[in-house]
Scaffold this active site. Structure first.
Site, PDB file in Angstrom:
ATOM      1  N   GLY A   1       0.868  -0.854   0.222  1.00  0.00           N
ATOM      2  CA  GLY A   1       0.034  -0.120   0.049  1.00  0.00           C
ATOM      3  C   GLY A   1       0.854   1.242  -0.163  1.00  0.00           C
ATOM      4  N   ASP A   2       1.863   1.316   0.958  1.00  0.00           N
ATOM      5  CA  ASP A   2       2.669   2.444   0.832  1.00  0.00           C
ATOM      6  C   ASP A   2       3.264   2.749  -0.537  1.00  0.00           C
ATOM      7  OD1 ASP A   2       3.265   3.762   3.529  1.00  0.00           O
ATOM      8  OD2 ASP A   2       3.011   1.562   4.179  1.00  0.00           O
TER       9      ASP A   2
END
Length: 385
Positions: free
Chosen positions: A171-172
């Protein structure tokens, strides 16, 4: 590393990195790799600087991997004088990247409305866990919560029977890439019109869009014409195969691939299997055929399979073991991992730049700085403007 020359397609662009952990810093580093002058405003208590280090406190592996091609300025934003210095730096910038919560930004006078009043040409990239107009806007977000909220945990649960988080901060890093391309698009608009703008990058929305490209599947249609989930990647047999001496991704993709694969493994009997003699491979047979791949792959070494698969155009790649990545010929020849001398940390390995430009090559010009090491020089530049 050359700490004076600014090269690359973003030469002349100034970015202020007012972000922590990975999402914002990695996006800013990408822009720095492309030639931007990136100034990181930080406190020594920055989360990404907590953890194991070799020589200098805060110089962790993660920090070294997301903060190169930056200059570090230490400013206490709660102090009125130092906050004004930060604002003056932002006045000189083309781009600001931040993942601070909206309330904190507003209290510090760093929200978009207040900053844009001073610098209307600024591209203001604000990343956060959830959309600012949603009921989750103020919620804390970590990669695991985003993997859950975006459906990725459900995908894993359906594929392997366990609701695990992927063992990477997907996600990052996907959000970092999204920040980078969004900033470039906003800069293009600014160059055409003279107008800056705010760009909001919510992690959860970004990963939902990323996951649903293939996993929306039958629900693309309304009413649905099939289940969600991309069948091939959710198959139980979607895994690397054991070779005689290791592991490899060997993916016969069509009937001829399978027949050539079975023949090379010394199993001509399987080449007559009706499941590999039609016009295409039926999705219903994928798991059973994966078992046959596992059964046959140990017949040859990984290197031998590489030769066979190249000859017959069968998709194949050896499994890269992370501990041996620096010795891998493909990695070494592409400079995807290079050994360099860091001014404070000694010999380190640095991850290379994967993109190649024929006219404006990207470069690693500065190693990751110690927190605050450039404060005096950058503020002196500011005073001289």
């Amino acid at each position: 590393m050359d700490d004076t020359k600014t090269a690359g397609p973003l030469d002349g662009v100034r970015v202020i990195d007012l972000s922590t952990v990975v999402m914002g810093p990695y996006a800013a580093q990408i822009l720095g790799d492309l030639g931007a002058d990136v100034i990181k405003i930080e406190s020594p208590a920055d989360t990404v600087r907590v953890g194991r280090y070799r020589t200098t406190p805060g110089m962790t592996p993660l920090n070294l991997n997301v903060n190169r091609n930056k200059r570090s300025v230490a400013l206490n934003l709660k102090d009125a004088g130092e906050r004004e210095q930060a604002l003056k730096l932002i006045d000189t910038a083309d781009v600001l990247i931040t993942n601070m919560r909206p309330g904190a930004l507003a209290r510090l006078g760093l929200d978009y409305a207040q900053v844009a009043a001073r610098n209307p040409r600024l591209v203001y990239a604000h990343a956060q866990g959830f959309r600012s107009d949603s009921d989750r806007a103020g919620n804390a977000a970590y990669d695991e919560t985003v993997q859950a909220a975006s459906g990725l945990v459900d995908i894993a649960n359906r594929a392997i029977g366990k609701p695990v988080y992927l063992p990477t901060i997907l996600g990052d890093k996907v959000s970092s890439l999204t920040i980078a391309y969004s900033v470039l698009a906003a800069l293009l608009h600014r160059d055409k019109t003279g107008e800056g703008q705010q760009v909001e990058i919510p992690m959860t929305d970004t990963l939902i869009a990323f996951n649903l490209v293939e996993h929306l599947a039958g629900h693309v249609f309304e009413p649905a014409e099939g289940p969600t989930g991309f069948p091939l990647s959710m198959s139980k047999g979607h895994r690397a195969a054991p070779t005689k001496d290791g592991l490899a991704c060997v993916i016969p993709y069509n009937p001829q691939n399978f027949r050539d694969f079975f023949a090379a493994a010394g199993r001509p009997d399987l080449a007559e299997d009706p499941r590999v003699n039609g016009e295409a491979i039926d999705n219903a047979d994928v798991d059973a055929l994966a078992e046959l791949i596992d059964e046959c792959a140990p017949a040859l070494t990984t290197a031998e399979w590489a030769e066979v698969c190249a000859k017959h155009s069968i998709p194949m790649a050896p499994v890269l073991e992370l501990d041996q990545a620096h010795e891998d010929a493909y990695v070494r020849e592409g400079h995807l991992l290079d050994t360099v001398e860091h001014p404070t940390e000694g010999t380190i390995r640095t991850v290379g730049i994967p993109v190649r430009f024929s006219a404006t090559p990207a470069s690693i010009r500065r190693p990751a700085p110690v927190a605050g090491q450039d404060t005096e020089a950058v503020l002196a530049e500011l005073a001289g403007r």
